[in-house]
Write a protein that holds these residues in place. Structure first.
Motif, PDB file in Angstrom:
ATOM      1  N   ASN A   1      -1.196 -23.023  31.567  1.00 54.56           N
ATOM      2  CA  ASN A   1      -0.279 -23.642  30.604  1.00 54.56           C
ATOM      3  C   ASN A   1      -0.684 -23.430  29.148  1.00 54.56           C
ATOM      4  O   ASN A   1      -0.001 -23.896  28.247  1.00 54.56           O
ATOM      5  CB  ASN A   1      -0.175 -25.151  30.863  1.00 54.56           C
ATOM      6  CG  ASN A   1       0.467 -25.463  32.210  1.00 54.56           C
ATOM      7  OD1 ASN A   1       1.089 -24.595  32.814  1.00 54.56           O
ATOM      8  ND2 ASN A   1       0.300 -26.680  32.690  1.00 54.56           N
ATOM      9  N   SER A   2      -1.794 -22.741  28.928  1.00 53.48           N
ATOM     10  CA  SER A   2      -2.264 -22.543  27.560  1.00 53.48           C
ATOM     11  C   SER A   2      -1.252 -21.774  26.715  1.00 53.48           C
ATOM     12  O   SER A   2      -0.739 -20.735  27.136  1.00 53.48           O
ATOM     13  CB  SER A   2      -3.599 -21.789  27.572  1.00 53.48           C
ATOM     14  OG  SER A   2      -3.999 -21.457  26.259  1.00 53.48           O
ATOM     15  N   LYS A   3      -0.992 -22.263  25.523  1.00 48.11           N
ATOM     16  CA  LYS A   3      -0.048 -21.611  24.610  1.00 48.11           C
ATOM     17  C   LYS A   3      -0.584 -20.271  24.101  1.00 48.11           C
ATOM     18  O   LYS A   3       0.178 -19.423  23.659  1.00 48.11           O
ATOM     19  CB  LYS A   3       0.233 -22.527  23.412  1.00 48.11           C
ATOM     20  CG  LYS A   3       0.954 -23.817  23.782  1.00 48.11           C
ATOM     21  CD  LYS A   3       1.131 -24.696  22.549  1.00 48.11           C
ATOM     22  CE  LYS A   3       1.811 -26.007  22.911  1.00 48.11           C
ATOM     23  NZ  LYS A   3       1.932 -26.898  21.713  1.00 48.11           N
ATOM     24  N   ARG A   4      -1.910 -20.100  24.165  1.00 50.92           N
ATOM     25  CA  ARG A   4      -2.524 -18.878  23.623  1.00 50.92           C
ATOM     26  C   ARG A   4      -2.998 -17.929  24.723  1.00 50.92           C
ATOM     27  O   ARG A   4      -3.750 -16.984  24.445  1.00 50.92           O
ATOM     28  CB  ARG A   4      -3.724 -19.242  22.736  1.00 50.92           C
ATOM     29  CG  ARG A   4      -3.384 -20.112  21.546  1.00 50.92           C
ATOM     30  CD  ARG A   4      -4.559 -20.192  20.576  1.00 50.92           C
ATOM     31  NE  ARG A   4      -5.739 -20.807  21.189  1.00 50.92           N
ATOM     32  CZ  ARG A   4      -6.927 -20.863  20.603  1.00 50.92           C
ATOM     33  NH1 ARG A   4      -7.101 -20.325  19.404  1.00 50.92           N
ATOM     34  NH2 ARG A   4      -7.959 -21.439  21.210  1.00 50.92           N
ATOM     35  N   LEU A   5      -2.559 -18.136  25.939  1.00 49.08           N
ATOM     36  CA  LEU A   5      -3.071 -17.352  27.064  1.00 49.08           C
ATOM     37  C   LEU A   5      -2.762 -15.856  26.895  1.00 49.08           C
ATOM     38  O   LEU A   5      -1.626 -15.456  26.718  1.00 49.08           O
ATOM     39  CB  LEU A   5      -2.460 -17.852  28.376  1.00 49.08           C
ATOM     40  CG  LEU A   5      -3.048 -17.243  29.658  1.00 49.08           C
ATOM     41  CD1 LEU A   5      -4.515 -17.636  29.819  1.00 49.08           C
ATOM     42  CD2 LEU A   5      -2.254 -17.683  30.881  1.00 49.08           C
ATOM     43  N   GLU A   6      -3.837 -15.054  26.972  1.00 54.02           N
ATOM     44  CA  GLU A   6      -3.704 -13.595  26.880  1.00 54.02           C
ATOM     45  C   GLU A   6      -3.926 -12.937  28.237  1.00 54.02           C
ATOM     46  O   GLU A   6      -3.251 -11.961  28.575  1.00 54.02           O
ATOM     47  CB  GLU A   6      -4.741 -13.031  25.896  1.00 54.02           C
ATOM     48  CG  GLU A   6      -4.610 -13.543  24.480  1.00 54.02           C
ATOM     49  CD  GLU A   6      -5.809 -13.134  23.631  1.00 54.02           C
ATOM     50  OE1 GLU A   6      -6.712 -12.440  24.165  1.00 54.02           O
ATOM     51  OE2 GLU A   6      -5.850 -13.498  22.437  1.00 54.02           O
ATOM     52  N   LYS A   7      -4.895 -13.438  28.990  1.00 55.91           N
ATOM     53  CA  LYS A   7      -5.266 -12.812  30.253  1.00 55.91           C
ATOM     54  C   LYS A   7      -5.762 -13.864  31.231  1.00 55.91           C
ATOM     55  O   LYS A   7      -6.440 -14.809  30.838  1.00 55.91           O
ATOM     56  CB  LYS A   7      -6.368 -11.769  30.005  1.00 55.91           C
ATOM     57  CG  LYS A   7      -6.660 -10.871  31.190  1.00 55.91           C
ATOM     58  CD  LYS A   7      -5.478  -9.964  31.520  1.00 55.91           C
ATOM     59  CE  LYS A   7      -5.767  -9.056  32.702  1.00 55.91           C
ATOM     60  NZ  LYS A   7      -4.577  -8.258  33.097  1.00 55.91           N
ATOM     61  N   ALA A   8      -5.407 -13.665  32.508  1.00 60.89           N
ATOM     62  CA  ALA A   8      -5.850 -14.591  33.549  1.00 60.89           C
ATOM     63  C   ALA A   8      -6.321 -13.804  34.766  1.00 60.89           C
ATOM     64  O   ALA A   8      -5.656 -12.862  35.201  1.00 60.89           O
ATOM     65  CB  ALA A   8      -4.716 -15.531  33.940  1.00 60.89           C
ATOM     66  N   PHE A   9      -7.483 -14.201  35.292  1.00 60.64           N
ATOM     67  CA  PHE A   9      -8.041 -13.588  36.500  1.00 60.64           C
ATOM     68  C   PHE A   9      -8.002 -14.636  37.603  1.00 60.64           C
ATOM     69  O   PHE A   9      -8.677 -15.670  37.506  1.00 60.64           O
ATOM     70  CB  PHE A   9      -9.463 -13.096  36.245  1.00 60.64           C
ATOM     71  CG  PHE A   9      -9.541 -12.084  35.127  1.00 60.64           C
ATOM     72  CD1 PHE A   9      -9.276 -10.740  35.369  1.00 60.64           C
ATOM     73  CD2 PHE A   9      -9.855 -12.485  33.833  1.00 60.64           C
ATOM     74  CE1 PHE A   9      -9.332  -9.810  34.337  1.00 60.64           C
ATOM     75  CE2 PHE A   9      -9.920 -11.564  32.799  1.00 60.64           C
ATOM     76  CZ  PHE A   9      -9.651 -10.221  33.051  1.00 60.64           C
TER      77      PHE A   9
ATOM     78  N   ILE B   1      -0.195 -10.260  32.565  1.00 66.12           N
ATOM     79  CA  ILE B   1      -1.227 -11.233  32.194  1.00 66.12           C
ATOM     80  C   ILE B   1      -2.161 -11.533  33.359  1.00 66.12           C
ATOM     81  O   ILE B   1      -3.371 -11.603  33.199  1.00 66.12           O
ATOM     82  CB  ILE B   1      -0.583 -12.545  31.669  1.00 66.12           C
ATOM     83  CG1 ILE B   1       0.122 -12.286  30.338  1.00 66.12           C
ATOM     84  CG2 ILE B   1      -1.629 -13.642  31.527  1.00 66.12           C
ATOM     85  CD1 ILE B   1       0.824 -13.497  29.768  1.00 66.12           C
ATOM     86  N   ILE B   2      -1.603 -11.666  34.551  1.00 70.99           N
ATOM     87  CA  ILE B   2      -2.380 -12.093  35.726  1.00 70.99           C
ATOM     88  C   ILE B   2      -2.940 -10.902  36.496  1.00 70.99           C
ATOM     89  O   ILE B   2      -2.214  -9.963  36.831  1.00 70.99           O
ATOM     90  CB  ILE B   2      -1.506 -12.950  36.668  1.00 70.99           C
ATOM     91  CG1 ILE B   2      -1.129 -14.275  35.984  1.00 70.99           C
ATOM     92  CG2 ILE B   2      -2.240 -13.222  37.983  1.00 70.99           C
ATOM     93  CD1 ILE B   2      -0.147 -15.116  36.764  1.00 70.99           C
ATOM     94  N   THR B   3      -4.237 -10.967  36.783  1.00 73.13           N
ATOM     95  CA  THR B   3      -4.900  -9.998  37.661  1.00 73.13           C
ATOM     96  C   THR B   3      -5.539 -10.764  38.816  1.00 73.13           C
ATOM     97  O   THR B   3      -6.261 -11.741  38.582  1.00 73.13           O
ATOM     98  CB  THR B   3      -6.000  -9.219  36.911  1.00 73.13           C
ATOM     99  OG1 THR B   3      -5.397  -8.425  35.884  1.00 73.13           O
ATOM    100  CG2 THR B   3      -6.774  -8.310  37.865  1.00 73.13           C
TER     101      THR B   3
END
Length: 474
Positions: A262-270, A282-284
């Motif tokens: 839910n982060s407003k600044r999310l760039e990348k998620a593993f 964004i999601i790996t």
């Protein structure tokens, strides 16, 4: 005058004895009254230190003073005997100040009206503590937020999972520390208040990457941390049934962990595949990138699929499940600009996280400390790893805490297959293991007996695995 003084002293002893026990229990259970009264693991302690004192005080409002004078040193030695002693934080100190103030006030009122006014002391102190908490938390959160915003170049990485959070945090720190000025939350600090305190007291303004660990006991806990930190990168590890007692279902756990997105600044998620999310820009998904795993009592070998190629990694860390934790860190470090060769070299150097399949010694006894591994998958994997050992194998464990009965029954079956002796260190699962374990077993009545039992029951050449841990109040 003498009688009035005795009434005051008696009420003071009564309230401070009750307050000491109650604040200890609240500290163990994150200051949640509901958990203290409905999820408490030592209900007899409530009888000894809450119910009995109240009944005696009500029955003998003056002459119970002798009882409380005796109870005070009993509580002192009780606190010394348990492994999670009361920590006198500012919050705890203020609680005792409130107890003293309200005890004085209600003791005066009780002399004029009824001695029952003395029973209002703890309730009033707890309410005052709640108000103190509310305002102090607002102030410290504001200060921490200002500190984060003042460092415009700071990149925040948020890590959450049902299990493995601390390992991922520590492994990632080791991969990044040589290229960046990195800071990570200490130990297992993973609540919003803990993170806020850590930022205010320890985070340097020169920090380039802040790695924070997020834990949860209820829906919204991760969202609260996420909204506060607004991380640019998040890692969501494996979703399992840790703390199922509170969440009631795996889906509730999954949805809570996914609040990190839910982060407003999310760039990348593993993410681990157990999140049931799909890959996108964004999601790996990281755990399906692992292959060719080799695990033994010397360490790990595995391959990671990255940039259309498989790269081989070696590690001295034990436990097949750690390949997943390492893989999440490898992908994240690569995303942040660390080269594959550098990552390979660092992976080889990383040592086991303290209390997580940490080899303490190999002779004269092979001792492995896995005290912070408290989930079925991790524990069962470590048990099968120990099965490879040629000598006698001894398990020291309380079983799994805060899960369904069925999980510990399944664990018992694996213990029967992998060990020669099991020493059960907590009452919380004692009944299950007494029934399900077919190998030689010792059920401890008190955790303090463990040292003598190990000296008596183990010998040189044994492998001893300390698996999970439970405080003495369980």
């Amino acid at each position: 005058m003498l009688i009035n003084s005795l009434y005051f002293i008696n009420s003071l002893f009564f309230n401070f004895c009750i307050a000491f026990y109650l604040i200890s229990a609240l500290q163990w259970y994150s200051y949640k009254l509901k958990r203290v009264f409905f999820h408490y693991h030592k209900p007899l302690w409530h009888l000894y230190f809450l119910l009995c004192p109240y009944l005696i005080f009500l029955a003998f409002p003056l002459y119970s003073l002798i009882y409380f004078i005796i109870l005070a040193p009993i509580l002192y030695f009780w606190n010394k005997s348990i492994d999670k002693k009361l920590i006198f934080t500012n919050k705890v100190k203020w609680f005792f100040v409130f107890v003293f103030i309200y005890n004085t006030l209600f003791a005066i009122l009780s002399l004029r009206f009824s001695f029952l006014f003395n029973l209002c002391t703890l309730i009033s102190a707890l309410l005052s503590l709640k108000i103190y908490d509310l305002f102090s938390n607002l102030y410290y959160k504001k200060q921490a937020k200002i500190k984060l915003k003042s460092n415009e170049k700071l990149k925040i990485i948020l890590i959450t999972a049902s299990f493995g959070k601390t390992s991922i945090k520590n492994f990632l720190y080791e991969l990044l520390k040589d290229k960046f000025k990195v800071y990570k939350t200490p130990r297992s600090v993973n609540t919003l208040i803990g993170i806020v305190s850590d930022i205010n007291n320890n985070l340097s303004n020169e920090t380039q990457i802040y790695i924070a660990e997020a834990g949860a006991r209820a829906k919204g806990d991760i969202d609260e941390i996420t909204c506060f930190l607004e991380p640019q990168i998040c890692i969501i590890g494996e979703i399992g049934n840790a703390h199922l007692e509170y969440f009631k279902s795996i889906d509730n756990i999954r949805q809570t962990k996914l609040e990190a997105l839910n982060s407003k600044r999310l760039e990348k998620a593993f993410l681990h595949t157990s999140t049931l999310k799909q890959e996108n820009e964004i999601i790996t998904l990281y755990d399906d990138k692992i292959s060719n795993i080799k695990s033994n009592l010397e360490g790990l070998e595995f391959k990671v699929f990255l940039e259309q190629k498989k790269y081989e990694f070696k590690s001295q860390i034990l436990g097949e499940f750690n390949t997943q934790n390492l893989c999440a860190c490898i992908l994240c470090a690569y995303y942040l600009g660390i080269t594959i060769e550098t990552i390979k070299n660092q992976i080889l150097k990383i040592k086991s996280v303290e209390h997580r399949l940490q080899v303490i010694s190999k002779s004269p006894k092979f001792i492995i400390d896995d005290g912070f591994n408290g989930n079925f998958k991790g524990m069962s994997t470590s048990y099968r790893l120990c099965k490879l050992y040629q000598g006698r194998k001894v398990l020291v464990s309380p079983g799994i805490i805060e899960v369904s009965k069925e999980e510990n029954i399944k664990l018992a079956q694996i213990i029967n297959d992998c060990f020669d002796l099991a020493i059960i260190t907590a009452n919380v699962n004692a009944e299950i293991f007494e029934k399900e374990l077919t190998i030689e077993k010792i059920i401890l009545k008190e955790k303090s007996e463990l040292v003598n039992i190990l000296a008596k029951e183990t010998k040189n050449g044994d492998l001893i695995l300390f698996s999970n841990d439970a405080p003495s109040f369980m």
